[in-house]
Write a protein that holds these residues in place. Structure first.
Motif, PDB file in Angstrom:
ATOM      1  N   VAL A   9       0.865  -1.177   0.000  1.00 21.15           N
ATOM      2  CA  VAL A   9       0.000   0.000   0.000  1.00 21.15           C
ATOM      3  C   VAL A   9       0.900   1.226   0.000  1.00 21.15           C
ATOM      4  O   VAL A   9       1.784   1.352   0.859  1.00 21.15           O
ATOM      5  N   PRO A  73      -8.290  -0.166   4.944  1.00 19.89           N
ATOM      6  CA  PRO A  73      -7.785  -1.547   5.004  1.00 19.89           C
ATOM      7  C   PRO A  73      -8.781  -2.581   4.504  1.00 19.89           C
ATOM      8  O   PRO A  73      -8.401  -3.537   3.809  1.00 19.89           O
ATOM      9  N   VAL A  76      -8.726  -2.562   0.708  1.00 19.88           N
ATOM     10  CA  VAL A  76      -7.539  -3.228   0.157  1.00 19.88           C
ATOM     11  C   VAL A  76      -7.635  -4.736   0.341  1.00 19.88           C
ATOM     12  O   VAL A  76      -7.338  -5.512  -0.573  1.00 19.88           O
ATOM     13  N   ARG A  77      -8.069  -5.167   1.508  1.00 28.28           N
ATOM     14  CA  ARG A  77      -8.168  -6.612   1.768  1.00 28.28           C
ATOM     15  C   ARG A  77      -9.182  -7.263   0.849  1.00 28.28           C
ATOM     16  O   ARG A  77      -8.982  -8.400   0.390  1.00 28.28           O
ATOM     17  N   LYS A  82      -4.658  -9.364   1.419  1.00 28.20           N
ATOM     18  CA  LYS A  82      -3.696  -9.187   2.506  1.00 28.20           C
ATOM     19  C   LYS A  82      -2.938  -7.885   2.286  1.00 28.20           C
ATOM     20  O   LYS A  82      -3.082  -7.225   1.255  1.00 28.20           O
ATOM     21  N   VAL A  83      -2.104  -7.519   3.259  1.00 26.11           N
ATOM     22  CA  VAL A  83      -1.176  -6.390   3.124  1.00 26.11           C
ATOM     23  C   VAL A  83       0.139  -6.791   3.775  1.00 26.11           C
ATOM     24  O   VAL A  83       0.161  -7.274   4.910  1.00 26.11           O
ATOM     25  N   LEU A  86       3.350  -1.253   4.033  1.00 23.08           N
ATOM     26  CA  LEU A  86       2.677   0.051   4.040  1.00 23.08           C
ATOM     27  C   LEU A  86       3.731   1.131   3.887  1.00 23.08           C
ATOM     28  O   LEU A  86       4.653   1.235   4.709  1.00 23.08           O
ATOM     29  N   MET A 120      -2.682   6.030   9.233  1.00 26.36           N
ATOM     30  CA  MET A 120      -2.520   4.901   8.319  1.00 26.36           C
ATOM     31  C   MET A 120      -1.867   3.716   9.033  1.00 26.36           C
ATOM     32  O   MET A 120      -2.257   2.553   8.836  1.00 26.36           O
ATOM     33  N   ALA A 123      -4.390   2.067  11.268  1.00 30.62           N
ATOM     34  CA  ALA A 123      -5.418   1.355  10.504  1.00 30.62           C
ATOM     35  C   ALA A 123      -4.899   0.042   9.942  1.00 30.62           C
ATOM     36  O   ALA A 123      -5.615  -0.967   9.927  1.00 30.62           O
ATOM     37  N   PHE A 124      -3.647   0.033   9.458  1.00 31.74           N
ATOM     38  CA  PHE A 124      -3.139  -1.144   8.747  1.00 31.74           C
ATOM     39  C   PHE A 124      -2.331  -2.104   9.606  1.00 31.74           C
ATOM     40  O   PHE A 124      -2.026  -3.215   9.156  1.00 31.74           O
ATOM     41  N   LEU A 127      -3.507  -5.818   9.836  1.00 28.33           N
ATOM     42  CA  LEU A 127      -3.244  -6.601   8.624  1.00 28.33           C
ATOM     43  C   LEU A 127      -1.756  -6.906   8.478  1.00 28.33           C
ATOM     44  O   LEU A 127      -1.380  -8.002   8.031  1.00 28.33           O
TER      45      LEU A 127
END
Length: 269
Positions: A9, A73, A76-77, A82-83, A86, A120, A123-124, A127
């Motif tokens: 991301v 998130p 994106v998921r 997945k992530v 970042l 950010m 939030a991520f 993940l």
């Protein structure tokens, strides 16, 4: 860190360092979720990444919008599953001394350059913890190492990014999530042209400041992107981009309170 099939991301991916880093990752087989407030710009980056064979999605995102960031998130998921990485790259510029820069403008810049990094990351992080090999990459600046006059707000935000990143690295030690902080020097992006001018500055003062700054922005973004991605692959905790950034870091270590007097002489020469 192997980037092939990893999901990255990247904010501020519509131009400059964000676009260059995205394309460098695309060449390594990464899958990309690209975000920017500039819809046309981020779509163009995704198109270029796709031409390199990458699976890239583009998303219009205002990183100062708390609700949008909190919901990103899940977006994106849903697309990527997945992530793994970042990269907090979105940023803005604002010239002027502390007394020239008004409270509203100062807060605006801090919200984009630092507040968004915190939002950010918060939030991520769940993940990223779910990945077997994850990384947070926060873009600071050469002005997160040295603090020249006329950059009160910008330097404050980039020093904050540096400090936050260092704390995160210590707190996440022993987990699958690593942290890199990036300090670009003079990269030839549009940041000087798009910088917000302080209230009360004359048009001549603004133009002079932009011309002076633009002269220092020499490294092609593509070169900067490659340096950053190679640093990520090495799991480097700190990535210095350019000879100017390396020189500034060394000078600050040697003369932590007196480096500016030395730099002024070099600039005059």
């Amino acid at each position: 860190m192997k980037l092939n099939n990893r999901v990255a991301v990247i904010t501020g991916a519509g131009s400059g360092i964000g676009r260059a880093t995205a394309l460098a990752m695309a060449r390594r087989g990464a899958r990309l979720a690209l975000a920017d407030v500039d819809g046309d710009g981020v779509a163009a980056t995704a198109h270029e990444a796709a031409a390199l064979g990458a699976h890239a999605t583009h998303h219009v995102l205002d990183v100062t919008d708390r609700a949008a960031v909190a919901g990103f998130p899940a977006v994106v998921r849903a697309v990527h599953g997945k992530v793994d990485l970042l990269m907090n790259n979105a940023g803005v510029a604002l010239g002027g001394t502390f007394e020239q820069v008004g409270e509203t403008d100062f807060d605006w810049l801090m919200d984009v350059n630092f507040g968004a990094v915190v939002r950010m990351t918060r939030a991520f992080l769940p993940l990223l913890h779910a990945s077997d090999d994850a990384r947070i990459v926060n873009v600071s600046s050469i002005y997160g190492i040295i603090a020249p006059p006329g950059q009160a707000a910008y330097a404050a935000s980039k020093f904050a990014v540096r400090g936050f990143s260092n704390v995160l690295r210590h707190e996440l030690a022993g987990t699958t999530v690593g942290v890199s902080v990036v300090h670009p020097g003079g990269v030839a992006t549009k940041i000087a042209q798009s910088a917000r001018a302080p209230v009360g500055a004359t048009a001549e003062q603004v133009e002079q400041r932009r011309r002076t700054t633009q002269k220092m922005l020499r490294m092609p973004p593509a070169q900067a992107g490659e340096i950053i991605v190679r640093g990520i692959e090495r799991r480097a905790p700190r990535i210095l981009v350019g000879g100017d950034a390396k020189a500034a870091a060394l000078l600050e270590r040697l003369a932590p309170t007196g480096y500016w007097n030395l730099l002024k002489k070099a600039i005059k020469r």
